[in-house]
Enzyme design. Structure first.
Site, PDB file in Angstrom:
ATOM      1  N   HIS A  64       0.841  -1.211   0.000  1.00 42.41           N
ATOM      2  CA  HIS A  64       0.000   0.000   0.000  1.00 42.41           C
ATOM      3  C   HIS A  64       0.867   1.248   0.000  1.00 42.41           C
ATOM      4  O   HIS A  64       0.480   2.276  -0.536  1.00 42.41           O
ATOM      5  CB  HIS A  64      -0.880   0.067   1.270  1.00 42.41           C
ATOM      6  CG  HIS A  64      -1.718  -1.147   1.480  1.00 42.41           C
ATOM      7  ND1 HIS A  64      -2.820  -1.413   0.700  1.00 42.41           N
ATOM      8  CD2 HIS A  64      -1.617  -2.160   2.362  1.00 42.41           C
ATOM      9  CE1 HIS A  64      -3.366  -2.559   1.116  1.00 42.41           C
ATOM     10  NE2 HIS A  64      -2.658  -3.017   2.112  1.00 42.41           N
ATOM     11  N   HIS A  94       4.875   6.632   6.858  1.00 40.58           N
ATOM     12  CA  HIS A  94       4.667   6.192   5.476  1.00 40.58           C
ATOM     13  C   HIS A  94       4.102   7.375   4.700  1.00 40.58           C
ATOM     14  O   HIS A  94       3.823   8.420   5.275  1.00 40.58           O
ATOM     15  CB  HIS A  94       3.692   4.991   5.430  1.00 40.58           C
ATOM     16  CG  HIS A  94       2.354   5.341   5.957  1.00 40.58           C
ATOM     17  ND1 HIS A  94       2.009   5.236   7.299  1.00 40.58           N
ATOM     18  CD2 HIS A  94       1.270   5.881   5.346  1.00 40.58           C
ATOM     19  CE1 HIS A  94       0.772   5.667   7.464  1.00 40.58           C
ATOM     20  NE2 HIS A  94       0.320   6.085   6.308  1.00 40.58           N
ATOM     21  N   HIS A  96       1.610   8.839   1.115  1.00 37.72           N
ATOM     22  CA  HIS A  96       0.578   8.633   0.087  1.00 37.72           C
ATOM     23  C   HIS A  96       0.897   9.632  -1.016  1.00 37.72           C
ATOM     24  O   HIS A  96       1.224  10.788  -0.707  1.00 37.72           O
ATOM     25  CB  HIS A  96      -0.815   8.912   0.661  1.00 37.72           C
ATOM     26  CG  HIS A  96      -1.152   8.087   1.869  1.00 37.72           C
ATOM     27  ND1 HIS A  96      -1.859   6.904   1.794  1.00 37.72           N
ATOM     28  CD2 HIS A  96      -0.850   8.267   3.183  1.00 37.72           C
ATOM     29  CE1 HIS A  96      -2.003   6.408   3.023  1.00 37.72           C
ATOM     30  NE2 HIS A  96      -1.388   7.202   3.882  1.00 37.72           N
ATOM     31  N   GLU A 106      -3.873  12.994   0.865  1.00 40.36           N
ATOM     32  CA  GLU A 106      -5.166  12.452   1.327  1.00 40.36           C
ATOM     33  C   GLU A 106      -6.016  13.625   1.809  1.00 40.36           C
ATOM     34  O   GLU A 106      -7.128  13.837   1.303  1.00 40.36           O
ATOM     35  CB  GLU A 106      -4.925  11.442   2.452  1.00 40.36           C
ATOM     36  CG  GLU A 106      -4.073  10.257   1.967  1.00 40.36           C
ATOM     37  CD  GLU A 106      -4.465   8.964   2.596  1.00 40.36           C
ATOM     38  OE1 GLU A 106      -4.321   8.825   3.823  1.00 40.36           O
ATOM     39  OE2 GLU A 106      -4.930   8.068   1.877  1.00 40.36           O
ATOM     40  N   HIS A 119       2.639  10.539   6.715  1.00 38.74           N
ATOM     41  CA  HIS A 119       1.926  10.219   7.953  1.00 38.74           C
ATOM     42  C   HIS A 119       2.873   9.641   8.993  1.00 38.74           C
ATOM     43  O   HIS A 119       3.487   8.594   8.772  1.00 38.74           O
ATOM     44  CB  HIS A 119       0.797   9.219   7.673  1.00 38.74           C
ATOM     45  CG  HIS A 119      -0.327   9.826   6.922  1.00 38.74           C
ATOM     46  ND1 HIS A 119      -1.209   9.090   6.163  1.00 38.74           N
ATOM     47  CD2 HIS A 119      -0.710  11.118   6.783  1.00 38.74           C
ATOM     48  CE1 HIS A 119      -2.093   9.897   5.610  1.00 38.74           C
ATOM     49  NE2 HIS A 119      -1.805  11.137   5.972  1.00 38.74           N
ATOM     50  N   THR A 199      -6.873   5.599   6.967  1.00 35.00           N
ATOM     51  CA  THR A 199      -7.364   5.879   5.616  1.00 35.00           C
ATOM     52  C   THR A 199      -7.202   4.667   4.701  1.00 35.00           C
ATOM     53  O   THR A 199      -7.469   4.737   3.511  1.00 35.00           O
ATOM     54  CB  THR A 199      -6.607   7.077   5.000  1.00 35.00           C
ATOM     55  OG1 THR A 199      -5.217   6.705   4.941  1.00 35.00           O
ATOM     56  CG2 THR A 199      -6.791   8.323   5.843  1.00 35.00           C
TER      57      THR A 199
HETATM   58  C1  LIG Z   1      -3.061   7.117   8.295  1.00 35.59           C
HETATM   59  N1  LIG Z   1      -2.634   6.341   7.159  1.00 35.59           N
HETATM   60  S1  LIG Z   1      -3.122   4.854   7.027  1.00 35.59           S
HETATM   61  O1  LIG Z   1      -4.464   4.746   7.516  1.00 35.59           O
HETATM   62  O2  LIG Z   1      -2.874   4.523   5.665  1.00 35.59           O
HETATM   63  C2  LIG Z   1      -2.166   3.815   8.056  1.00 35.59           C
HETATM   64  C3  LIG Z   1      -1.312   2.904   7.502  1.00 35.59           C
HETATM   65  F1  LIG Z   1      -1.115   2.841   6.167  1.00 35.59           F
HETATM   66  C4  LIG Z   1      -0.602   2.044   8.306  1.00 35.59           C
HETATM   67  F2  LIG Z   1       0.245   1.155   7.743  1.00 35.59           F
HETATM   68  C5  LIG Z   1      -0.728   2.082   9.667  1.00 35.59           C
HETATM   69  S2  LIG Z   1       0.170   0.997  10.719  1.00 35.59           S
HETATM   70  C6  LIG Z   1      -0.681  -0.555  10.534  1.00 35.59           C
HETATM   71  C7  LIG Z   1       0.166  -1.620  11.128  1.00 35.59           C
HETATM   72  O3  LIG Z   1       1.486  -1.405  10.861  1.00 35.59           O
HETATM   73  C8  LIG Z   1      -1.577   3.004  10.217  1.00 35.59           C
HETATM   74  F3  LIG Z   1      -1.724   3.062  11.557  1.00 35.59           F
HETATM   75  C9  LIG Z   1      -2.279   3.867   9.423  1.00 35.59           C
HETATM   76  F4  LIG Z   1      -3.061   4.783  10.011  1.00 35.59           F
HETATM   77 ZN   LIG Z   2      -1.370   7.048   5.845  1.00 34.99          ZN
END
Ligand SMILES: CNS(=O)(=O)c1c(F)c(F)c(SCCO)c(F)c1F
Ligand SMILES: [Zn+2]
Length: 263
Positions: A64, A94, A96, A106, A119, A199
């Site tokens: 992702h 990470h 986006h 985002e 993020h 997200t």
């Molecule tokens: C905020 N961006 S997110 O939702 O895409 C996102 C994500 F991509 C992650 F990988 C993780 S950690 C999951 C276990 O490692 C996370 F907490 C997130 F909030």
């Molecule tokens: Zn994210």
């Protein structure tokens, strides 16, 4: 195309509700931040990032995004202040991004998208025993969102963009130590904050969002490294799908109030 989306193939954001009904919940992220409607809250404390002892562990491609993980078994890398009632531990960061200039972030601000959004994911280790437990609680996670805009070269992100070739394929991971994300912060820590969600699936409504107003500048060349190096697909898969457009579009605000730490 939309079926590429964040998942790179098995149905994009518009299909997630089938397996994750919370996709249609009332505190979903991201959102469009309407700056004129954000309420200045003078009782919001300054955001404090205590990252000096941070220990990055690895860099990986989870299909992702590209993720850098940190040691989080103690409180050596935490954030506090802002809207938070206690300290939250850094677990990973990470990104986006899009496949061209006009999209990728985002969150949007007054309808404007940025080419990329970083993020920094933290969890409430004061209240919960593990990240996984915290990820299921309304005050479990705190994510700092930082917009990346195109401008001059960013010296701090070079070490990261130079490491992307090691995690080209989904499911790959490499050692990545001594990277301190403090080098990716803009000069101002002024922010907007609102209650939201992950997200990407499982889209848990467990995130206190802290979105910085000031973007950092990276060069088009540095942005292209993300777009041209990383793949959604694994090494063994025939078709190579570029990892781009791994962002979820803005979701309904459903009456939520966005607060601002600044006038
Ligand atoms: C905020 N961006 S997110 O939702 O895409 C996102 C994500 F991509 C992650 F990988 C993780 S950690 C999951 C276990 O490692 C996370 F907490 C997130 F909030
Ligand atoms: Zn994210």
């Amino acid at each position: 195309t939309s079926c590429q989306g964040v998942t790179g193939g098995e149905g994009g954001p518009s299909e997630w509700y089938r397996y994750y009904p919370i996709a249609q919940g009332n505190r979903q992220s991201p959102i469009n931040i309407v700056s004129g409607q954000a309420a200045f809250n003078s009782s919001l404390n300054p955001l404090v990032l205590s990252y000096d002892q941070c220990t990055s562990v690895n860099i990986s491609n989870n299909g992702h995004s590209v993720v850098v993980e940190f040691e989080d078994y103690d409180d050596k890398t935490v954030i506090s202040g802002g809207p938070l009632s206690n300290s939250y531990r850094l677990k990973q960061f990470h990104f986006h991004w899009g496949n061209q200039h006009g999209e990728g972030s985002e969150h949007t601000v007054d309808g404007k998208s940025y080419p990329c959004e970083l993020h920094l994911v933290h969890w409430n280790a004061k209240a919960y025993a593990t990240f996984g437990e915290a990820a299921g609680k309304p005050d479990g996670l705190a994510v700092i969102g930082i917009f990346l805009d195109t401008g001059g070269q960013h010296p701090g992100i070079n070490r990261l963009t130079d490491a992307l070739y090691m995690v080209k394929f989904k499911g790959t991971q490499a050692q990545f130590d001594n990277f301190n994300p403090k080098c990716l912060l803009p000069s101002s820590l002024e922010f907007w904050t609102y209650p939201g969600s992950l997200t990407t699936p499982p889209l848990n409504e467990s995130v206190i969002w802290i979105v910085l107003k000031e973007s950092i500048k990276v060069s088009e060349k540095q942005m292209d490294k993300f777009r041209k190096t990383l793949l959604f697909s694994g090494e063994e898969e025939g078709e190579r799908m570029q990892m781009v457009n791994n962002f979820r579009p803005p979701q309904p605000l459903n009456g939520r109030k966005v607060q601002a730490s600044f006038k």
